[in-house]
Motif scaffolding. Structure first.
Motif, mmCIF file in Angstrom:
data_model
loop_
_atom_site.group_PDB
_atom_site.id
_atom_site.type_symbol
_atom_site.label_atom_id
_atom_site.label_comp_id
_atom_site.label_asym_id
_atom_site.label_seq_id
_atom_site.Cartn_x
_atom_site.Cartn_y
_atom_site.Cartn_z
ATOM 1 N N UNK A 29 42.168 39.161 36.154
ATOM 2 C CA UNK A 29 41.219 40.109 36.735
ATOM 3 C C UNK A 29 40.993 41.260 35.758
ATOM 4 N N UNK A 30 39.757 41.770 35.742
ATOM 5 C CA UNK A 30 39.540 42.955 34.924
ATOM 6 C C UNK A 30 40.175 44.154 35.621
ATOM 7 N N UNK A 31 40.326 45.230 34.880
ATOM 8 C CA UNK A 31 41.073 46.385 35.364
ATOM 9 C C UNK A 31 40.492 46.969 36.645
ATOM 10 N N UNK A 32 39.163 47.056 36.722
ATOM 11 C CA UNK A 32 38.549 47.696 37.880
ATOM 12 C C UNK A 32 38.765 46.883 39.155
ATOM 13 N N UNK A 33 38.548 45.563 39.074
ATOM 14 C CA UNK A 33 38.753 44.724 40.257
ATOM 15 C C UNK A 33 40.231 44.713 40.646
ATOM 16 N N UNK A 34 41.111 44.678 39.658
ATOM 17 C CA UNK A 34 42.545 44.689 39.940
ATOM 18 C C UNK A 34 42.922 45.947 40.715
ATOM 19 N N UNK A 35 42.346 47.079 40.322
ATOM 20 C CA UNK A 35 42.645 48.326 41.011
ATOM 21 C C UNK A 35 42.026 48.352 42.406
ATOM 22 N N UNK A 47 33.161 44.542 39.472
ATOM 23 C CA UNK A 47 33.784 45.201 40.614
ATOM 24 C C UNK A 47 33.385 44.497 41.903
ATOM 25 N N UNK A 48 34.134 44.770 42.967
ATOM 26 C CA UNK A 48 33.807 44.241 44.287
ATOM 27 C C UNK A 48 32.877 45.226 44.991
ATOM 28 N N UNK A 49 31.909 44.691 45.762
ATOM 29 C CA UNK A 49 31.069 45.613 46.516
ATOM 30 C C UNK A 49 31.848 46.114 47.728
ATOM 31 N N UNK A 50 31.419 47.226 48.272
ATOM 32 C CA UNK A 50 32.168 47.875 49.355
ATOM 33 C C UNK A 50 32.291 47.001 50.594
ATOM 34 N N UNK A 51 31.231 46.278 50.926
ATOM 35 C CA UNK A 51 31.277 45.420 52.107
ATOM 36 C C UNK A 51 32.331 44.329 51.976
ATOM 37 N N UNK A 52 32.372 43.704 50.798
ATOM 38 C CA UNK A 52 33.363 42.659 50.565
ATOM 39 C C UNK A 52 34.775 43.227 50.611
#
Length: 285
Positions: free
Chosen positions: A144-150, A210-215
């Motif tokens: 996972x990239x850093x942003x999605x991991x966080x 990144x993941x969207x807020x809804x997801x």
């Protein structure tokens, strides 16, 4: 008692059962797409694996060694318990719980897990927050990239309803919060066990930024509900009768049994009928 690894498996199999038999296809596609996975079956195992890691933070001094803060009260607590006339009362249960916490602490006597000084109070370092602080490194190693991991770490860390802030996480860096290298190794071992059981490999596609807020909210809800069901002792009882006795657990066998219990739980809760209703109404489209 119930070893932490067993609870992680319980919640993971419940999440996987919800994924396979309850969530509408549209929801699964949305989550899978956000995770960069085209295969829904693989995506389900990945989601289950991540859900299972929700309590990784329980493998930390504030949670596991919390008896340190009351061990000097043991004699006093025993005297109070002896004075309670109704042994099945709420008062007696609270006293028994405190005494059990002190006794569990002795598992760690004369081991490398007894850190210097006292750990932080559990209320100062909620185990979900410890998870959120320690999980990004684990997920980044999986691809996972850093942003999605966080993002995933924060939503997992909020499985009790409150998401940790950056300020909450920034303080969780010292030994009193996350422990020494032995604690880190133990957490890594838990991750490796779950990854092996759910056949999680290195993720090839890290193109999603990144993941969207809804997801994120759907994902967080799935983990929270899986934890509620996976924590229900009616379906997932203690795996070990006596921590003082020698015991062995075959985790592959435990996984199979947990899967049966997850199916029974969702069936008795009526969730499988809900899945059939969703199919009939074509909501999966």
């Amino acid at each position: 008692f119930h070893p932490l690894v067993c609870h992680l498996i319980d919640v993971a199999v419940v999440a996987n059962k919800i994924w396979n038999d309850v969530l509408p296809k549209a929801t699964k596609l949305r989550i899978a797409n956000q995770l960069g996975e085209d295969d829904l079956e693989k995506a389900g195992r990945l989601v289950a694996f991540i859900a299972g890691l929700h309590d990784l933070g329980k493998c930390s001094p504030p949670f596991t060694l919390r008896g340190i803060h009351i061990e000097d009260q043991e004699k006093q607590l025993e005297e109070q318990l002896n004075k309670v006339k109704e042994k099945q009362s709420d008062s007696a249960e609270r006293l028994q719980s405190k005494l059990q916490t002190i006794k569990f602490l002795r598992i760690y006597d004369n081991t490398d897990f007894r850190i210097q000084g006292k750990p932080a109070l559990a209320k100062e370092a909620p185990h979900g927050y410890i998870t959120a602080a320690e999980l990004p490194e684990v997920l980044e190693k999986l691809g996972f990239n850093q942003q999605i991991a966080q993002q995933i770490s924060v939503l997992i860390g909020g499985h009790h309803g409150v998401f940790p802030t950056s300020a909450d996480l920034n303080k969780l860096t010292t030994e009193s919060y996350i422990g020494n290298s032995f604690w880190k190794s133990a957490r890594n071992e838990l991750v490796d066990i779950l990854a092996d059981l759910f056949q999680i490999k290195i993720i090839a596609d890290d193109s999603k930024t990144k993941l969207d807020n809804g997801t994120m909210m759907i994902f967080a809800g799935l983990v929270a509900v899986a934890d509620w069901i996976g924590s229900d002792t009616e379906f997932f009882g203690c795996a070990v009768d006596d921590f003082a006795a020698d015991f062995k657990l075959d985790l592959a066998d435990y996984l199979k049994n947990a899967e049966k219990q997850a199916s029974e739980a969702l069936d008795r809760l009526g969730w499988l009928n809900w899945a059939e209703y969703m199919e009939r109404k074509n909501f999966n489209d």
